[in-house]
Structures are given as C-alpha cells and as structure tokens.
Design an enzyme around this catalytic site. Structure first.
Site, PDB file in Angstrom:
ATOM      1  CE  LYS A 184      -5.365  -2.144   1.987  1.00 37.74           C
ATOM      2  NZ  LYS A 184      -5.615  -0.775   1.473  1.00 37.74           N
ATOM      3  CG  ASP A 209       5.789   4.229 -12.373  1.00 39.62           C
ATOM      4  OD1 ASP A 209       6.544   3.233 -12.476  1.00 39.62           O
ATOM      5  OD2 ASP A 209       4.552   4.141 -12.284  1.00 39.62           O
ATOM      6  CB  SER A 224      -0.963  -0.034   1.176  1.00 39.59           C
ATOM      7  OG  SER A 224      -2.064   0.796   0.913  1.00 39.59           O
TER       8      SER A 224
END
Length: 422
Positions: free
Chosen positions: A336, A322, A311
């Site tokens: 999650k 990214d 999470s």
C-alpha cells in the site's frame, strides 16, 4: 504529518479539531480492525446539502492524487447521486467520514478505539482473524488467530465485506455481540463479547541474555516514537551494555500514521532519505530526511515483514533497508503506497479522507500494489504463535547479525538454516 494552512482551518471551530492539525496525512489500512469507523460500505452522502456537495467536489478536483478531469462532469449544482458516482471512481481508501467516524479515527491515532479487539482479513469471501489485541474483549473471551468468523449476531457473513461485518458489530451498541467462529479440528464455537474502549499497546519488547533485543510494533500512532524509544532505553539499562543487535517485528502491522513511521526510522538513521511523497499540489510533495543520531550506535538490525505488513510498516522497512541499515526477513509485504489526508468539511465535524499522494522509498520506488521483497524469504507463521525469545534465538542461529555488512552472505543462506524459521 503534513500541517498546512489552507482555509479549511477556519472551519475547525470545535476546539478538539483545532488542536488536532487542520490537515493530517495518514497512511496504512488504519488497523484493519473491526471498529466503528470502518463501517462505511458507501459514503453517507444522501442527506448532504448542495453547499457540502460542492465542497467535496472542490476538494476531490483540487487534491485527489489523480486528475479526474471533473470540470465538465457536473452541472452547476451537483446532486447526491452524482457525487456518490464520483466516489466510485476513487480508490478504496477515499471516503466521506461522518462525525462518529471522524472521532474514531482521531481516537485510533491516539492509541485507543472502541471495539472487540480483533484484526481480520478476507480470503475468498471468508473472514479470518489475523490478530487479537492483548487484554482486549476478544482475547479475554478466547478468540484466536486463524479462527474463521462465520456469523455475527446469528447473521451469516459469508461473502460480506469487512465494512459490512463491522457495521453488524457496531449495531450491537452497548449489548454483547454474538460471534460464531469455526476453528480447525473443532466444531462451531460461539462467543458473547461486549465492545469496550481499547488502549492499544503499539510496542512490546523482549531482551535476550545475549544482548539482542526484539521490539514488536503492532501499529503506528501518535505514541509509537515514545514507546519505541522508551522500550529500547529500558532494555539497554537492563542489559548494562549497549544492545548487540535489534530485531524489529513488523509482521501483521497494518500501518497507521506517516509521522509515526518517519520518527521511528529516524531513531536508527544518521542521515539519508526516509520517504518522499508526490501528489498534484505543492504540499503533497515532501521529502523526509533523517537527522544525525542513531539510538543503537550502529548495532545491526533485522526487520521481519509479511504479507500483512502495510503502508507505515512498509515505509519503516524500506527506509532502513534502502539506507543499508537493516536486512529484511520474511515475506513480500502488502503493497500500500498511497497517502490519505483528512480534510475537514463544513464546521469541522465531518471530513473527507482523500488519497492525495503516493509515497516512494529512499531508492525512488513506488511499492503500491507490489510490496517490498525481503532480503531473506521465509514462510513465517503468525506473530502471536511465536514466542519473542524463540524469534531472537532463530535469527541469531541464522547468523544474520554477523553478516549484515556483507549482503551477498545474506542471500546465500542454506536451506538448513532457513528451515529454522519455518
């Protein structure tokens, strides 16, 4: 965190909740620790009145991430059994919280909770310890990572859920908890441990003489941004020069607050999207952007993840990867990708913890149920079994810091190099 101005704010008459935000977005497994607020086998709805049941039904119908088409599912006045059946249709992260459980969540997000100080996982019906909190009752008593918990207060726990085990621990109250464990190559061991309030150290740091630093983030709470920034500043002063590289260890980090993950990611990014969330109502659709200013001035970053990184930890890892700011090393993360909101009920002493959105990485991917695949896959041992200085040495020997700008080089590491971390 998402701060909205719904009419729920009018219900927050107790001052402690007025100051806590009327609507709080949470992510993560909420520590995966054996603490009191996790002891929720089923929603405690049997004693609620019709007005409260209607309020719960309205919130689920309006804000739950998936449209369950509830308008024709209930009679004018829903009963307790119907609402309990409705909860069984929700995801496992959505729960009704009584006053004790709600207090525990607020304490946890502020970096403290009452319990033994262990993090656990369940595998094939068996409960294993994956971490012990530093200076916690469990750590001081001698419980260790990989211990299998076999009984609580002489009651076997095989095939019991984490929630059921947590309830057994909480029932001890102020008395000591008898914990029986099975340890590799040893017979059954028994410990008598008293639950205490634990102040969580969310961040630990270590600086190598090469100028490469490591910070271990154990969970994300309201203090994590301050703790990370302070730790890095302290190591920069000690180093007398800017850090030559940073390793962020997120292994076994079960998550925590969304805001904590966003703020820490922003420390290392000059621009770009950190994370976005999408749900069925307007305020659930958010995009969090980085602000100019990189605390490391571009020094390379490596992030360690494993199957227990979940999470909020996944949000940070994906944001840095990214945005081409870090390389990820380790094992595929937990996966999650949902966001929970705390919606106060009644007079604010109880709440609904409801999944209201899913989050998406900067590249637009949902990792829910899939996790994040690292750039360099390595079968790692538990964090508590590895010295921080050794971690830094091994990462440097992998030559990752000299090749972070060439992503092809990272993927062509030899088997001889990879074995160093195993």
């Amino acid at each position: 965190m998402l701060n909205t101005t719904y009419s729920y704010k009018a219900h927050l008459s107790p001052a402690k909740y007025v100051t806590q935000l009327s609507f709080i977005l949470l992510v993560g497994l909420l520590w995966l620790m054996l603490q009191s607020f996790q002891a929720i086998a089923k929603p405690s709805l049997k004693s609620l009145q019709h007005q409260q049941l209607n309020e719960i039904l309205f919130n689920i119908h309006t804000y739950y991430v998936d449209d369950l088409k509830l308008q024709n599912s209930f009679v004018t006045q829903p009963d307790n059994l119907q609402v309990e059946a409705l909860f069984s249709r929700l995801d496992p992260y959505s729960k009704y919280l009584d006053e004790t459980e709600l207090d525990a969540i607020f304490s946890s997000t502020n970096g403290r909770y009452t319990g033994l100080g262990i993090e656990v996982k369940v595998e094939e019906g068996r409960v294993y310890i994956v971490n012990t909190i530093n200076n916690s009752p469990a750590a001081l008593a001698g419980l260790q990572v990989n211990d299998e918990v076999i009984a609580i207060n002489q009651q076997p726990i095989l095939d019991k859920s984490i929630e059921e085990v947590a309830k057994l621990i909480r029932q001890s109250g102020q008395s000591a908890v008898d914990v029986a464990v099975k340890r590799e190559k040893e017979t059954e061991l028994n410990f008598s441990i008293k639950r205490q309030q634990i102040n969580l150290e969310s961040v630990r740091g270590h600086l190598a003489d090469t100028g490469v630093a490591l910070i271990s983030i154990n969970a994300f709470n309201n203090h994590t941004l301050h703790d990370v920034a302070r730790e890095i500043a302290k190591m920069q002063i000690t180093n007398s020069f800017p850090l030559s590289g940073l390793i962020i260890d997120l292994r076994d980090n079960p998550g925590g607050t969304l805001q904590g993950a966003v703020e820490v990611a922003d420390l290392f990014l000059d621009n770009g999207t950190i994370v976005s969330t999408k749900g069925r109502f307007n305020e659930a659709n958010q995009k969090y952007q980085a602000h100019k200013g990189d605390i490391l001035s571009g020094a390379p970053i490596a992030v360690l993840i494993n199957e227990n990184s979940a999470s909020a930890a996944e949000i940070l890892a994906a944001a840095l990867r990214d945005n081409q700011r870090a390389v990820l090393i380790g094992e595929t993360s937990f996966g999650k990708g949902s966001v929970q909101s705390l919606i106060p009920l009644g007079n604010g002493n109880t709440a609904l913890k409801l999944t209201t959105a899913r989050y998406y990485t900067p590249s637009g991917q949902s990792i829910d149920g899939k996790g994040i695949t690292p750039d360099v896959s390595i079968n790692q041992t538990m964090l508590s079994e590895i010295d921080q200085g050794v971690i830094i040495k091994n990462i440097q020997e992998l030559a990752l810091f000299s090749s972070l700008l060439d992503r092809q080089d990272k993927k062509q590491l030899t088997a001889k190099q990879l074995v160093i971390m195993q």
